[in-house]
Write an enzyme that holds these catalytic residues in place. Structure first.
Site, short mmCIF file in Angstrom:
data_model
loop_
_atom_site.label_atom_id
_atom_site.label_comp_id
_atom_site.label_asym_id
_atom_site.label_seq_id
_atom_site.Cartn_x
_atom_site.Cartn_y
_atom_site.Cartn_z
N ASN A 77 -39.60 -18.04 39.27
CA ASN A 77 -39.49 -16.95 38.39
C ASN A 77 -40.91 -17.14 37.36
O ASN A 77 -41.07 -17.70 36.54
CB ASN A 77 -38.24 -16.92 37.66
CG ASN A 77 -38.38 -15.49 36.48
OD1 ASN A 77 -39.29 -15.42 35.93
ND2 ASN A 77 -37.19 -14.65 37.10
N HIS B 231 -39.40 -9.68 37.22
CA HIS B 231 -38.13 -9.04 37.49
C HIS B 231 -39.45 -7.65 36.72
O HIS B 231 -39.69 -8.08 35.15
CB HIS B 231 -37.02 -9.17 36.90
CG HIS B 231 -35.79 -8.42 35.87
ND1 HIS B 231 -35.06 -9.01 35.34
CD2 HIS B 231 -36.03 -7.78 36.21
CE1 HIS B 231 -34.01 -7.99 35.18
NE2 HIS B 231 -34.49 -6.87 36.14
N ARG C 194 -38.73 -5.12 34.49
CA ARG C 194 -38.04 -4.44 34.22
C ARG C 194 -37.99 -2.86 33.87
O ARG C 194 -39.33 -2.73 33.39
CB ARG C 194 -37.72 -5.41 32.59
CG ARG C 194 -36.63 -6.24 32.60
CD ARG C 194 -36.06 -7.32 31.30
NE ARG C 194 -34.82 -6.99 31.00
CZ ARG C 194 -33.97 -7.99 31.35
NH1 ARG C 194 -33.59 -9.00 31.11
NH2 ARG C 194 -32.94 -7.06 30.42
N HIS D 164 -30.17 -18.87 37.79
CA HIS D 164 -29.70 -19.19 35.95
C HIS D 164 -29.81 -20.56 35.84
O HIS D 164 -28.91 -21.15 35.61
CB HIS D 164 -28.41 -17.53 36.69
CG HIS D 164 -29.35 -16.67 34.80
ND1 HIS D 164 -30.46 -16.05 34.53
CD2 HIS D 164 -28.77 -17.20 33.31
CE1 HIS D 164 -30.05 -15.65 33.58
NE2 HIS D 164 -29.44 -16.78 32.36
N GLU E 251 -27.17 -13.56 45.81
CA GLU E 251 -27.42 -14.82 44.52
C GLU E 251 -26.28 -15.10 43.57
O GLU E 251 -26.27 -14.01 42.93
CB GLU E 251 -29.10 -14.30 43.92
CG GLU E 251 -29.55 -15.34 43.46
CD GLU E 251 -30.77 -15.38 42.40
OE1 GLU E 251 -31.28 -14.02 42.79
OE2 GLU E 251 -30.99 -15.49 41.25
N THR F 286 -30.05 -11.88 31.66
CA THR F 286 -30.14 -10.88 32.52
C THR F 286 -28.51 -11.90 32.38
O THR F 286 -28.57 -13.05 33.04
CB THR F 286 -30.22 -11.25 33.79
OG1 THR F 286 -31.68 -10.80 34.62
CG2 THR F 286 -29.15 -10.56 34.97
N ARG G 151 -40.76 -5.23 29.59
CA ARG G 151 -41.04 -6.60 28.31
C ARG G 151 -41.61 -7.99 28.60
O ARG G 151 -42.26 -8.09 27.90
CB ARG G 151 -39.39 -6.88 27.84
CG ARG G 151 -38.43 -7.53 29.23
CD ARG G 151 -37.90 -8.00 28.00
NE ARG G 151 -36.67 -7.46 28.16
CZ ARG G 151 -35.42 -7.76 27.19
NH1 ARG G 151 -35.15 -8.73 27.88
NH2 ARG G 151 -34.70 -6.68 27.11
N GLU H 134 -36.96 -8.68 41.21
CA GLU H 134 -36.11 -8.33 40.14
C GLU H 134 -35.55 -7.24 40.14
O GLU H 134 -36.62 -6.71 39.13
CB GLU H 134 -35.14 -9.66 39.06
CG GLU H 134 -34.91 -10.70 40.57
CD GLU H 134 -34.86 -11.79 38.88
OE1 GLU H 134 -34.26 -11.28 37.52
OE2 GLU H 134 -34.80 -12.93 38.65
N ASP I 293 -41.80 -14.82 35.25
CA ASP I 293 -41.49 -13.23 33.85
C ASP I 293 -42.18 -13.81 32.87
O ASP I 293 -42.64 -13.50 31.85
CB ASP I 293 -39.92 -13.10 33.34
CG ASP I 293 -39.72 -11.94 35.10
OD1 ASP I 293 -40.17 -12.07 35.64
OD2 ASP I 293 -38.34 -12.34 34.76
N HIS I 294 -41.99 -14.87 32.87
CA HIS I 294 -41.26 -15.67 30.96
C HIS I 294 -43.57 -15.94 30.59
O HIS I 294 -44.17 -15.56 29.22
CB HIS I 294 -41.09 -17.06 31.19
CG HIS I 294 -39.76 -16.82 30.54
ND1 HIS I 294 -39.42 -15.65 29.56
CD2 HIS I 294 -38.97 -17.41 30.64
CE1 HIS I 294 -38.06 -16.07 29.55
NE2 HIS I 294 -37.74 -17.20 29.95
N1 PXP Z 1 -31.82 -15.23 38.74
C1 PXP Z 1 -32.13 -13.56 38.54
C2 PXP Z 1 -30.72 -12.53 39.12
C3 PXP Z 1 -32.55 -13.93 36.77
O1 PXP Z 1 -31.72 -12.52 36.23
C4 PXP Z 1 -32.93 -15.12 36.03
C5 PXP Z 1 -33.56 -15.25 35.20
O2 PXP Z 1 -34.58 -13.95 35.14
C6 PXP Z 1 -33.26 -16.35 36.96
C7 PXP Z 1 -32.73 -16.42 38.72
C8 PXP Z 1 -33.51 -17.30 36.29
O3 PXP Z 1 -33.31 -18.04 35.48
P1 PXP Z 1 -33.94 -19.30 34.70
O4 PXP Z 1 -35.27 -18.55 33.73
O5 PXP Z 1 -32.71 -19.21 33.70
O6 PXP Z 1 -34.68 -19.98 35.52
#
Ligand code: PXP
Length: 236
Positions: free
Chosen positions: A6, A42, A44, A190, A150, A100, A48, A69, A8-9
């Site tokens: 992921n 994701h 959103r 997550h 998931e 999330t 963001r 996502e 996103d960050h």
């Molecule tokens: N799965 C989902 C549905 C999420 O919303 C997230 C967080 O964006 C993740 C996995 C990944 O989580 P993490 O960033 O804590 O690894």
């Protein structure tokens, strides 16, 4: 077990300055070069971090698998149908949350979510539902014809003792076994990190994990020394 990352960050860091770097699209390339099995982002509603341009370019350039996502809202569903990700993972979304929090209540929103799954399937998009490891949610996901679940691993990741981690792991394993027996495919994610993954990867029913925060946090730290050296070479 496959690993999807992921990103996103990366976009969160870009948005902190409102500029153009770091670019999540470049990060996705590097993740793939390193061997990642897929890229997760994701989009959103409040944009963001990941924005429409990122999603469009990721769809054009990701060569492994793109997992989008998304909240089950009209606007985002329309964008998913235009983008055609390889997988759409439906997640709950509240604007105030940092990330999330909690799984989707599939059992409580069966009718709406069934229509959403149908609409995405009509465009040949596989659908995953992000749910807590709760039997009612697993059967509801099967009931509305999702392809994947998931499993939310937050409770496992937050366990404070080894005993609690084993208890949470057993709950996740039971949900995964049940889902497989119903014919659902199973992903998870997550809060998974470099420590808790060792125990987690023993769950054979789980095909794929989605990890973001831990990998990007480590990337910043292990990359910092090189970044400082590169700047020092220019400054001195
Ligand atoms: N799965 C989902 C549905 C999420 O919303 C997230 C967080 O964006 C993740 C996995 C990944 O989580 P993490 O960033 O804590 O690894």
């Amino acid at each position: 077990m496959r690993l999807c990352i992921n990103i996103d960050h990366i976009a969160s860091l870009r948005e902190a300055r409102g500029g153009i770097e770091p670019d999540p699209v470049t990060a996705a390339h590097l993740c793939e070069l390193a061997g990642a099995d897929g890229i997760v982002c994701h989009l959103r509603e409040d944009r963001r971090h990941i924005n429409d341009r990122d999603l469009r370019l990721l769809r054009e350039t990701v060569k492994t698998k793109l997992d989008m996502e998304m909240a089950a809202t009209d606007e985002i569903i329309r964008i998913a149908v235009e983008t055609l990700p390889d997988l759409a993972t439906l997640v709950p979304e509240r604007r105030q949350e940092l990330t999330t929090e909690g799984g989707l209540d599939v059992a409580g929103h069966r009718h709406h979510l069934r229509d959403v799954v149908k609409e995405l399937h009509r465009h040949d998009i596989d659908v995953s539902l992000f749910i807590d490891p709760v039997p009612d949610q697993v059967t509801a996901a099967h009931d509305i014809e999702a392809d994947f679940i998931e499993i939310h691993t937050g409770e496992y990741a937050n366990a404070r003792t080894e005993e609690e981690a084993h208890t949470q792991l057993a709950t996740i394993r039971e949900a995964a076994v049940m889902a497989r027996q119903l014919g659902l495919r199973v992903n998870a994610g997550h809060g998974l990190n470099y420590l808790n993954i060792a125990l987690f990867r023993t769950i054979a029913e789980i095909e794929e994990v989605s990890i973001g925060h831990a990998i990007l946090s480590r990337a910043i730290l292990v990359g910092l020394e090189r970044a400082v050296r590169d700047m020092l070479a220019l400054v001195r």
